[in-house]
Design an enzyme around this catalytic site. Structure first.
Site, mmCIF file in Angstrom:
data_model
loop_
_atom_site.group_PDB
_atom_site.id
_atom_site.type_symbol
_atom_site.label_atom_id
_atom_site.label_comp_id
_atom_site.label_asym_id
_atom_site.label_seq_id
_atom_site.Cartn_x
_atom_site.Cartn_y
_atom_site.Cartn_z
ATOM 1 N N ASN A 23 -13.932 51.701 22.260
ATOM 2 C CA ASN A 23 -13.605 51.899 20.834
ATOM 3 C C ASN A 23 -12.101 52.094 20.582
ATOM 4 O O ASN A 23 -11.593 51.689 19.542
ATOM 5 C CB ASN A 23 -14.432 53.029 20.221
ATOM 6 C CG ASN A 23 -14.115 54.387 20.776
ATOM 7 O OD1 ASN A 23 -13.651 54.516 21.898
ATOM 8 N ND2 ASN A 23 -14.352 55.415 19.987
ATOM 9 N N GLU B 119 -14.830 63.465 28.076
ATOM 10 C CA GLU B 119 -14.614 63.440 26.624
ATOM 11 C C GLU B 119 -15.753 62.610 26.055
ATOM 12 O O GLU B 119 -15.778 61.386 26.217
ATOM 13 C CB GLU B 119 -13.253 62.804 26.292
ATOM 14 C CG GLU B 119 -12.054 63.530 26.886
ATOM 15 C CD GLU B 119 -11.822 64.907 26.280
ATOM 16 O OE1 GLU B 119 -12.434 65.241 25.246
ATOM 17 O OE2 GLU B 119 -11.024 65.668 26.852
ATOM 18 N N CYS C 28 -15.370 58.719 18.071
ATOM 19 C CA CYS C 28 -16.097 59.927 18.479
ATOM 20 C C CYS C 28 -15.945 61.022 17.434
ATOM 21 O O CYS C 28 -16.789 61.892 17.308
ATOM 22 C CB CYS C 28 -15.572 60.410 19.824
ATOM 23 S SG CYS C 28 -13.779 60.577 19.844
HETATM 24 P P1 NAD Z 1 -20.410 54.429 27.710
HETATM 25 O O1 NAD Z 1 -20.747 55.783 28.205
HETATM 26 O O2 NAD Z 1 -21.512 53.441 27.592
HETATM 27 O O3 NAD Z 1 -19.296 53.736 28.637
HETATM 28 C C1 NAD Z 1 -18.030 54.312 28.838
HETATM 29 C C2 NAD Z 1 -17.455 53.798 30.149
HETATM 30 O O4 NAD Z 1 -18.247 54.281 31.221
HETATM 31 C C3 NAD Z 1 -17.454 52.287 30.290
HETATM 32 O O5 NAD Z 1 -16.267 51.891 30.919
HETATM 33 C C4 NAD Z 1 -18.649 52.024 31.178
HETATM 34 O O6 NAD Z 1 -18.567 50.824 31.927
HETATM 35 C C5 NAD Z 1 -18.611 53.216 32.093
HETATM 36 N N1 NAD Z 1 -19.881 53.570 32.740
HETATM 37 C C6 NAD Z 1 -21.147 53.292 32.341
HETATM 38 N N2 NAD Z 1 -22.043 53.808 33.206
HETATM 39 C C7 NAD Z 1 -21.327 54.445 34.170
HETATM 40 C C8 NAD Z 1 -21.674 55.203 35.330
HETATM 41 N N3 NAD Z 1 -22.954 55.415 35.660
HETATM 42 N N4 NAD Z 1 -20.691 55.727 36.070
HETATM 43 C C9 NAD Z 1 -19.394 55.571 35.722
HETATM 44 N N5 NAD Z 1 -18.999 54.843 34.652
HETATM 45 C C10 NAD Z 1 -19.958 54.296 33.874
HETATM 46 O O7 NAD Z 1 -19.685 54.643 26.327
HETATM 47 P P2 NAD Z 1 -19.170 53.546 25.308
HETATM 48 O O8 NAD Z 1 -20.338 52.934 24.596
HETATM 49 O O9 NAD Z 1 -18.217 52.645 25.980
HETATM 50 O O10 NAD Z 1 -18.324 54.449 24.298
HETATM 51 C C11 NAD Z 1 -18.877 55.084 23.182
HETATM 52 C C12 NAD Z 1 -19.039 56.565 23.416
HETATM 53 O O11 NAD Z 1 -17.784 57.129 23.788
HETATM 54 C C13 NAD Z 1 -19.453 57.316 22.173
HETATM 55 O O12 NAD Z 1 -20.461 58.238 22.488
HETATM 56 C C14 NAD Z 1 -18.176 58.043 21.741
HETATM 57 O O13 NAD Z 1 -18.401 59.204 20.982
HETATM 58 C C15 NAD Z 1 -17.548 58.327 23.061
HETATM 59 N N6 NAD Z 1 -16.107 58.562 22.915
HETATM 60 C C16 NAD Z 1 -15.643 59.833 23.074
HETATM 61 C C17 NAD Z 1 -14.289 60.107 22.885
HETATM 62 C C18 NAD Z 1 -13.739 61.499 23.045
HETATM 63 O O14 NAD Z 1 -12.528 61.623 23.154
HETATM 64 N N7 NAD Z 1 -14.540 62.537 23.048
HETATM 65 C C19 NAD Z 1 -13.418 59.070 22.548
HETATM 66 C C20 NAD Z 1 -13.935 57.785 22.409
HETATM 67 C C21 NAD Z 1 -15.279 57.541 22.592
#
Ligand code: NAD
Length: 510
Positions: free
Chosen positions: A147, A243, A277
């Protein structure tokens, strides 16, 4: 939905990224295997000592060189971000490229001051001195979402590098070209080989990075993945920063500055198509102004220009990033409508626009039986609930398993701070929405299921170092009083000292 999703082609061991506004292919990359991830970590490990031995100024010079490269290539980077996420170029520039440039300036010029060693003396052990020194962790892994595919990882990479670490970075499988652009940007700035490694792939590559020999993982993403990473990391007590998601509440008091609050609600809910987020995902407005406020929000939402990013800032809201995300939005809106919510704006998919589009949507008559009020939607949906009192607003805001960001809108800053103090969230902003993630100086973190650890701010920089405590004697002595042999004489002296320092009633708190 007619479109095919962004796919991970296991057969060809490639990730293919699509433009979510047009569904055209943007890029494809080889998926880094677990063995290749380990090799990348080894290269980073070999490169780190020389990098960590550089002075802060030498490391800052490279970071500022990255900033200059970014300045020269901002239009190209904005286009790549916009192509892979569908976000308007305005947002790619303002919320990613611009803000992370500020972070580079901040940490290039302040890391040395923040990480300065601290010397102190001990209250009772007068002959002792202590010092805290901050050392690089070694090799850190950065795993990021789609995002904010540029500003989130670049911010963490810059902080890690300024603290003397090498980095292995895994971009989201939905934004690999942005990840590759980051690698090229740092390479062009002259970062030594191995200090920043980029591995491409999906969750399996991320999991391999967590299981590799990195010294810490900085993960940004969903709660679901965060919990998986925590489980895997626990096996070897690997430190992690998580995060995670949010369901961020906005409280609108009856004395809120009206026009600003209306515009703030709309930007806070629909910026980046609601895929933030810290998006406003629940709005609680106080009864006296509720009808007027809701009508003004709806009027403003209907003005939003939805569509594929075009030239000259011709759109405000782009598509959802993928079919899965669009599916969540459709599910949350239909669940809410089936349970009695009323749609005042939007409410429909727009496949006619070419990609994963959903109209900016305002819902009223919402309640906590609906997913849209309890689960992270991560889309262009603003559910509004009317509340009678400040107490009710606070209790509604806190009624969530998330606790990332919240906002309070009132003309009275003191009232705003009073309410903010009672809200369970990492950050509470008064009269603004979601922007502080972009500010390098402010800490970013969630409570409850929104995360563990801090990014940004001074506290965030400390996540990238290992604290070491040094302790020594001012004057050499033959023995300390708590060493062997234990004697009645020293036992008595301890009791006398306790009488002197800690006897009942000695200290009074005013
Ligand atoms: P996601 O958890 O699906 O993926 C995030 C990353 O993790 C990707 O690079 C993915 O390939 C990797 N990943 C997936 N499975 C994994 C595993 N088992 N081990 C290690 N890495 C793995 O999230 P998304 O759909 O890419 O992002 C959206 C989410 O991120 C939302 O829930 C949003 O709120 C959150 N977000 C949080 C913040 C914050 O600062 N708190 C900022 C941005 C987004």
């Amino acid at each position: 939905m007619t479109a095919s999703p962004k796919t991970i082609d296991k057969h060809r061991a490639e990730i293919v990224s699509l433009n979510p506004a047009t569904l055209e292919e943007v890029a494809r990359f080889h998926i880094t295997t677990a063995a290749e991830v380990n090799a990348a970590v080894d290269r980073a490990r070999a490169a780190q000592p020389a990098w960590g031995a550089l002075s802060f100024n030498d490391r800052a010079r490279i970071v500022l060189q990255v900033q200059s490269e970014l300045f020269d290539r901002k239009e190209e980077i904005v286009r790549i971000i916009s192509d892979e996420t569908g976000k308007p170029p305005f947002e790619a520039l303002s919320t990613e490229v611009f803000m992370v440039s500020d972070l580079m300036s901040h940490f290039a010029t302040n890391a040395q001051r923040i990480l300065k060693s601290q010397k102190f003396s001990l209250a009772v052990m007068r002959n002792k001195r202590s010092m805290l020194v901050y050392e690089p962790l070694g090799v850190v892994g950065v795993i990021s979402p789609w995002n904010f595919p540029f500003s989130i990882p670049v911010g963490e990479i810059v902080m890690a590098l300024m603290a003397g670490n090498a980095v292995v970075f895994k971009p989201s499988e939905y934004t690999p070209l942005v990840g590759d652009a980051i690698k090229r940007l740092f390479a062009a700035a002259g970062i030594p080989e191995g200090v920043l490694e980029v591995v491409q792939g999906d969750g399996s590559t991320g999991a391999a990075l967590v299981e590799s020999k990195v010294d810490k993982i900085f993960f940004t993403g969903s709660v679901r993945t965060g919990k998986r990473i925590a489980e895997s990391a626990a096996k070897r007590l690997l430190p992690i920063v998580l995060e995670l998601g949010g369901k961020d509440p906005m409280i609108v008091c009856e004395d809120a500055p009206f026009e600003r609050t209306v515009k703030g609600a709309v930007w806070g809910a629909f910026m980046n198509c609601g895929q933030v987020c810290a998006s406003v995902e629940r709005l609680y407005v106080m009864e006296p102004i509720a009808q007027k406020f809701i009508a003004a929000v709806v009027e403003e939402v209907k003005k939003l220009r939805v569509g594929a990013p075009g030239p000259d800032c011709s759109t405000d809201v782009g598509p959802l990033v993928n079919e899965r995300q669009l599916g969540v939005v459709v599910d949350h809106v239909s669940d809410a409508v089936a349970k009695g919510a009323r749609v005042l704006a939007g409410g429909r998919e727009r496949p006619d626009l070419g990609g994963y589009f959903f109209e900016p949507t305002v819902l009223v008559n919402v309640n906590d039986s609906m997913k849209v009020m309890t689960d992270e939607t991560f889309g262009p949906v603003l559910p509004i609930k009317i509340v009678k009192t400040e107490e009710e607003a606070i209790s509604e805001a806190n009624n969530s398993r998330y606790g990332l960001l919240a906002s309070v809108w009132t003309a009275d800053n003191e009232r705003g701070r009073r309410i903010a103090n009672r809200i369970e969230a990492g950050t509470v902003i008064i009269n603004d929405a979601l922007y502080t993630h972009g500010a390098a100086q402010t800490p970013w973190f969630g409570v409850k299921e929104s995360g563990i650890g801090v990014t940004h701010g001074e506290a965030g920089l400390f996540e990238f170092v290992r604290m070491k405590h040094l302790n020594w004697d001012l004057f050499p002595m033959k023995s300390d009083w708590w060493w062997f042999p234990y004697t009645p004489r020293w036992y008595g002296r301890f009791k006398a000292l306790m009488r002197l320092l800690y006897r009942r009633g000695l200290r009074k708190i005013a």
